[in-house]
Enzyme design. Structure first.
Site, mmCIF file in Angstrom:
data_model
loop_
_atom_site.group_PDB
_atom_site.id
_atom_site.type_symbol
_atom_site.label_atom_id
_atom_site.label_comp_id
_atom_site.label_asym_id
_atom_site.label_seq_id
_atom_site.Cartn_x
_atom_site.Cartn_y
_atom_site.Cartn_z
ATOM 1 N N GLU A 179 1.850 3.210 -6.763
ATOM 2 C CA GLU A 179 3.211 3.520 -7.210
ATOM 3 C C GLU A 179 3.748 2.520 -8.230
ATOM 4 O O GLU A 179 4.961 2.305 -8.325
ATOM 5 C CB GLU A 179 4.153 3.619 -5.999
ATOM 6 C CG GLU A 179 3.814 4.798 -5.101
ATOM 7 C CD GLU A 179 4.668 4.852 -3.849
ATOM 8 O OE1 GLU A 179 5.468 3.928 -3.630
ATOM 9 O OE2 GLU A 179 4.530 5.823 -3.078
ATOM 10 N N GLU A 254 -0.425 10.678 -1.487
ATOM 11 C CA GLU A 254 0.427 10.153 -0.420
ATOM 12 C C GLU A 254 1.595 11.107 -0.251
ATOM 13 O O GLU A 254 2.269 11.462 -1.222
ATOM 14 C CB GLU A 254 0.941 8.742 -0.715
ATOM 15 C CG GLU A 254 1.786 8.175 0.425
ATOM 16 C CD GLU A 254 2.305 6.770 0.144
ATOM 17 O OE1 GLU A 254 1.535 5.967 -0.434
ATOM 18 O OE2 GLU A 254 3.470 6.480 0.479
#
Length: 798
Positions: A179, A254
Site C-alpha cells: 500500500e 488484500e
C-alpha cells in the site's frame, strides 16, 4: 459422512408476497472466462497471528486444520505472509530475517511455522510474501526501499532462498511494498535478481495498492514482462479498464478486514463471488488470516476466525470460515470460470452466481450468494445501495453441462431475525430434469451446487473455555529458543527477542533494533512491547532491566494504545537512564513528566523497576525503593503492561511479573446489578435443571425487575424461585444465545468495553457478538464472545 437435511421445503420456499422467477443459462460451449487462482488469508500486516504460536499443541493443530486442511474448514488455497521488517505494520512489529546487512537469521518470527504447517495440511497451497516495512540498512540512509534497488531486491531474494534452504518452502508469489507507491525500476530489478538466483518460478504481484500501475504496464513493455499479476487492495469488487486491458491476472490481494460476526461473514461471501462477477478478479485474500492479537489493538476480530485465549486454549470458528468453504471445498486453483452471461452474473432480484469447471471438464461447481446490503457491509470501501429479495431462479444447462442428472447441495443461512442460522449444511441433492433445475433462494444465504464429493464441516467439540489473561503472571524467559519471541508479548515498536547472556541471568528479552526502520506508519521512536489486557486498571508490574550502552529503559502500566497510534499512547511509565536519572511520565513520548530524580543508573548494571497503580494512586520503585508516588493519577484509566527503551539501542529485560491490585467486592445480595467484569470475586455460576442461572454457593439467580427506558430489561440478582418466568432461561449452546423464555429476549452486553464493568441487559435476539455466551456444563465462569470479562455481581469500594 455428513448428515443430509432432507427438508423438502427448501426447494419450495414459502414466501409472503410475490416470488419472482428468473432464468439463467450455464453454458460451457461458448468458451470459458478466466482461470481461478484461489482464496487466501493473510498473516501479517502486522503481527496478526501473534498469540497463535502460544496455544497448546492440541488446540493449535485444530485451529490450523480449520484454516488449511482440505475439505475440513476454510481449506485455504493461498497463504500470504508478511516479510518482517522490524517496524509497526498495524497491530505490531514483525522481526526481519536481517536486522543488519551482515547477518541472516531464519529462526525469527512465526510466519515460518505457519507456512510449514499449512504445507503439511495442503501440499498444493500457494505461498506469497510481502513487505510492509524494511530494516533501515536496506535504504542505506535514504529512508526508501527504492533508492538502492539492488540492495532491496537482494534482501527480498534472501528471504525467499532462506525459506527454501531452512524449511523447504517454495515461495510462489512476492509483492513490492504494501500500500505504498511503486517504483518501476525496482520491480524490473527485482525480476532480474530473482531470475539470477534461480527463482524464475516466483511470480511478482504488483503493487498491493490500487490499480494505477496498470497504466504504466501498458506503456512499458519491460515492466509488463516483470509483473505477472496486478494486485489491488479493497477494490470494492471492481477493477479498472486499464487493468483489464493489460490482460494480466487481476487479484484482490488484500480484502475483507471486517469484524467477523454474521455481517462480516456476509461481506466475505459477497466479495468471493462479486470480485469476479464485477471485477474479473481470480483471487481474493482476506486480511487477516486469523484474529490472534489483543483486544484493543486496531481491527480486533477482523479475521476469518478468532484465537485470543492461548492461556486456556479457547478459540472461535467464525462465519467467514464457512463462507470460504463454499468455494474452496468445491474448487481448486486452475479451474475455469464460465463466461459472464453463461454461468457468471447477477440475479434480477439481487445476489450473484459464479460457475467453475475443472480443467478436465469432468466437474462443475456453482456458488450463489444472496447477501443483503446492510448485512454484508465491509469495512471499506463504501457499499452502494442495492436490494435483494427472496426469489425463484431456474438454471438452463447447455453444452457439456446439459447431461448432468443431479447436483450435490450445501447451504449457509445467516438468520438476523431469529435463531436459525446454519453454517455449511449439506442438503438433499437437486435433480436436473431436461437440463433444468429451479431453486428458491432466501436472502442472506450462500449455496454451493457441485458434482464434487468429499466435503465436510469439520468440528472439534472439546474446545476449552475462554478466560481472562492469567494473573499473577511471571516469565523469566529461560524456556524459549534463542531469537524467538516471548509468549504473549506484543512488540509495537522495535523488536524484542530472546538472547542467551551466558551469565547468571541466562536467557533474557533483548531489544535488538538499532536504527529507526523504513516505516509503514507513524512508529514510535521508543521501542515498546505490551502484554496482558487493555482493560487492566489496578496492577503491579515489575521487571529487571539493563542498558548495554546508552539509553533509558522503562516499565509501564495502563498503556492505553497500540498499533500505528502507539506513539501517542498514555500510561504510567517509569524510566531509568544509563547516565543516572530516573523519570516518571504519563506518556510514551516522555513529554508529560510527573516526576524525576537521581536513579543511580549505569550501563551494564541490572535494576528492578516496578510500577503500582490502584485507582488514582500510582507509585514507582527502583530496587524496591519508592521514587515517586501520587494519589492523583488520571491520565490513563486502563491499559496493558509494557516494557521498552527510550531509543533504538540494545537493552535487556528479565524476571517480568504482573500481579493484580484489584479491589475486593461486597457480599452478594438481592437486587445487585449483573455486570461483565475482569476482577470481580462473585463470578461462579451454574445452569440449573429448571433453566435458572444461579450464583454458586448462594440462593441468588439471574432475575429482572423492570424495563429500561430504551426498551431493554435490567438484569439483577433475585432470590431463586424455581419456575419463575423472570428466571427461566433457554441456553442455545450452538449459537451461544441465552434466552429469557417468558420475554423471548437474549442476554446482551449493553456497553462498549471502555469502563471497569459492562452492563448486562435483556434485548431482542439478533445473533450479534454481544449476545453470544458460553455457560460451562459444570459450575464456572460465564463468558462472552465479545469480551474477555466474565459475568459477575460486584460493588467495589474505595
Amino acid at each position: 459422512a455428513p448428515s443430509v437435511n432432507s427438508n423438502m421445503s427448501l426447494w419450495v420456499l414459502v414466501v409472503f408476497g410475490v416470488v419472482v422467477s428468473g432464468d439463467y443459462v450455464l453454458d460451457d460451449s461458448v468458451g470459458f472466462g478466466r482461470e481461478f487462482d484461489g482464496i487466501g488469508g493473510l498473516s501479517g500486516g502486522g503481527a496478526t497471528s501473534l498469540l497463535l504460536p502460544n496455544y497448546p499443541p492440541e488446540q493449535l493443530s485444530q485451529i490450523l486444520d480449520y484454516l488449511f486442511k482440505p475439505n475440513f474448514g476454510a481449506s485455504l488455497q493461498i497463504l500470504k505472509v508478511e516479510i518482517g521488517g522490524d517496524a509497526q505494520s498495524t497491530d505490531g512489529t514483525e522481526s526481519s530475517h536481517m536486522h543488519n546487512a551482515n547477518e541472516e537469521n531464519y529462526q525469527r518470527g512465526y510466519e515460518w511455522m505457519l507456512m510449514v504447517e499449512a504445507k503439511k495440511r495442503n501440499p498444493d497451497i500457494k505461498l506469497y510474501g510481502l513487505s510492509w516495512t524494511f530494516p533501515a540498512w536496506v535504504g542505506n540512509g535514504s529512508g526508501s526501499p527504492y533508492k538502492f534497488p539492488n540492495l532491496t531486491a537482494g534482501y527480498i531474494s534472501k528471504w525467499i532462498l532462506g525459506a527454501k534452504k531452512y524449511y523447504n518452502l517454495s515461495i510462489d508469489y512476492v509483492g513490492i511494498w504494501n500500500e505504498r507507491g511503486y517504483d518501476s525500476t525496482y520491480i524490473k530489478v527485482l525480476r532480474k535478481v530473482l531470475d539470477d538466483n534461480g527463482l524464475q518460478t516466483t511470480r511478482i504481484v504488483a503493487h498491493d495498492g490500487s490499480w494505477d500501475i496498470a497504466g504504466d504496464i501498458l506503456k512499458d513493455p519491460d515492466l509488463a514482462k516483470a509483473v505477472d499479476i496486478i494486485g489491488a487492495h479493497y477494490p470494492g469488487t471492481t477493477s479498472s479498464s486499464d487493468a483489464m486491458q493489460t490482460g494480466k491476472k487481476l487479484w484482490s490481494s488484500e480484502d475483507y478486514s471486517t469484524f467477523n460476526d454474521l455481517t462480516g461473514g456476509g461481506c466475505w461471501a459477497r466479495l468471493l463471488n462479486q470480485n469476479y462477477v464485477n471485477g474479473h478478479m481470480t483471487s481474493t485474500i482476506s486480511w487477516n488470516l486469523i484474529a490472534s492479537y489483543y483486544k484493543g489493538l486496531p481491527f480486533y476480530r477482523d479475521g476469518l476466525m478468532t484465537a485470543v485465549h492461548p492461556w486456556t486454549g479457547h478459540y472461535d470458528v467464525e462465519s467467514p470460515i464457512w463462507g470460504a468453504a463454499h468455494t474452496t471445498q468445491f474448487t481448486k486453483p486452475g479451474w475455469l470460470y464460465l463466461k459472464h452471461g453463461y454461468g457468471v452474473g447477477k440475479f434480477q432480484k439481487g445476489g450473484s452466481y459464479v460457475t467453475l469447471v475443472s480443467p478436465d471438464k469432468k466437474n462443475v461447481t456453482i456458488i450463489i450468494e444472496t447477501m443483503s446490503h446492510d448485512r454484508s457491509v465491509c469495512i471499506r470501501p463504501r457499499l452502494q445501495p442495492y436490494n435483494v429479495t427472496n426469489q425463484s431462479v431456474t438454471f438452463q444447462l447447455k453444452g457439456s453441462l446439459a447431461g448432468l442428472k443431479s447436483l450435490h447441495v450445501w447451504r449457509t443461512h445467516h438468520d438476523f431475525e431469529g435463531n436459525s442460522t446454519t453454517f455449511f449444511e449439506q442438503m438433499k441433492d437437486i435433480e436436473v430434469v431436461d437440463g433444468k433445475f429451479t431453486l428458491s433462494l432466501d436472502v442472506n444465504s450462500i449455496w454451493t451446487l457441485s458434482t464434487t464429493t468429499g466435503q465436510h464441516k469439520g468440528n472439534y467439540t472439546k474446545v476449552p473455555d475462554p478466560g481472562p489473561f492469567p494473573l499473577p503472571y511471571h516469565d523469566k524467559f529461560d524456556s524459549y529458543a534463542e531469537f524467538s519471541e516471548a509468549a504473549n508479548f506484543a512488540d509495537q515498536s522495535g523488536v524484542f527477542e530472546i538472547f542467551d547472556t551466558q551469565s547468571s541471568h541466562s536467557k533474557v528479552m533483548r531489544q535488538v533494533v538499532l536504527q529507526r526502520p523504513i516505516t509503514w506508519c507513524n512508529d514510535a521512536n521508543q521501542p515498546i512491547s505490551i502484554i496482558g489486557n487493555q482493560s487492566w486498571q489496578d496492577v503491579n508490574v515489575s521487571v529487571d532491566a539493563m542498558v548495554e550502552k546508552k539509553t533509558s529503559v522503562f516499565v509501564a502500566a495502563r498503556v492505553a494504545k497500540g498499533g500505528c497510534g502507539v506513539a501517542g499512547t498514555k500510561g504510567f511509565f517509569l524510566w531509568l537512564n544509563s547516565d543516572g536519572p530516573f523519570m516518571v511520565t504519563s506518556d510514551l513520548a516522555g513529554k508529560n513528566v510527573l516526576g524525576h530524580g537521581d536513579g543511580h543508573g549505569k550501563a551494564g548494571q541490572w535494576y528492578t523497576l516496578s510500577v503500582h497503580v490502584l485507582k488514582n494512586t500510582a507509585m514507582a520503585m527502583i530496587n524496591g525503593a519508592v521514587v515517586f508516588h501520587t494519589n492523583d493519577f488520571n491520565a490513563s484509566p486502563n491499559g496493558w503492561a509494557a516494557i521498552g527503551t527510550a531509543s533504538f539501542d540494545y537493552a535487556q529485560f528479565d524476571d517480568f511479573a504482573v500481579n493484580s491490585s484489584a479491589l475486593l467486592c461486597s457480599s452478594p445480595a438481592v437486587g445487585q446489578s449483573v455486570v461483565m467484569s475482569s476482577h470481580a470475586t462473585n463470578k461462579m455460576w451454574q445452569l440449573t435443571g429448571d433453566g435458572a442461572i444461579q450464583l454458586v454457593n448462594t440462593s441468588l439467580c439471574l432475575d429482572t425487575n423492570s424495563f429500561s427506558s430504551a426498551g431493554g430489561l435490567n438484569v439483577v440478582t433475585g432470590e431463586c424461585q424455581p419456575g419463575s418466568p423472570n428466571q427461566t432461561y433457554l441456553y442455545e449452546e450452538e449459537q451461544g444465545l441465552v434466552i429469557l423464555k417468558s420475554q423471548n429476549k437474549c442476554l446482551s452486553i449493553k456497553d462498549v468495553p471502555t469502563s471497569e464493568h459492562l452492563s448486562v441487559e435483556l434485548w431482542p435476539c439478533n445473533g450479534d457478538a454481544n449476545q453470544r455466551w458460553y455457560i460451562p456444563r459444570q459450575p464456572g465462569l460465564v463468558t462472552a464472545a465479545l469480551d474477555e470479562m466474565y459475568l459477575a455481581i460486584c460493588t467495589c469500594g474505595g
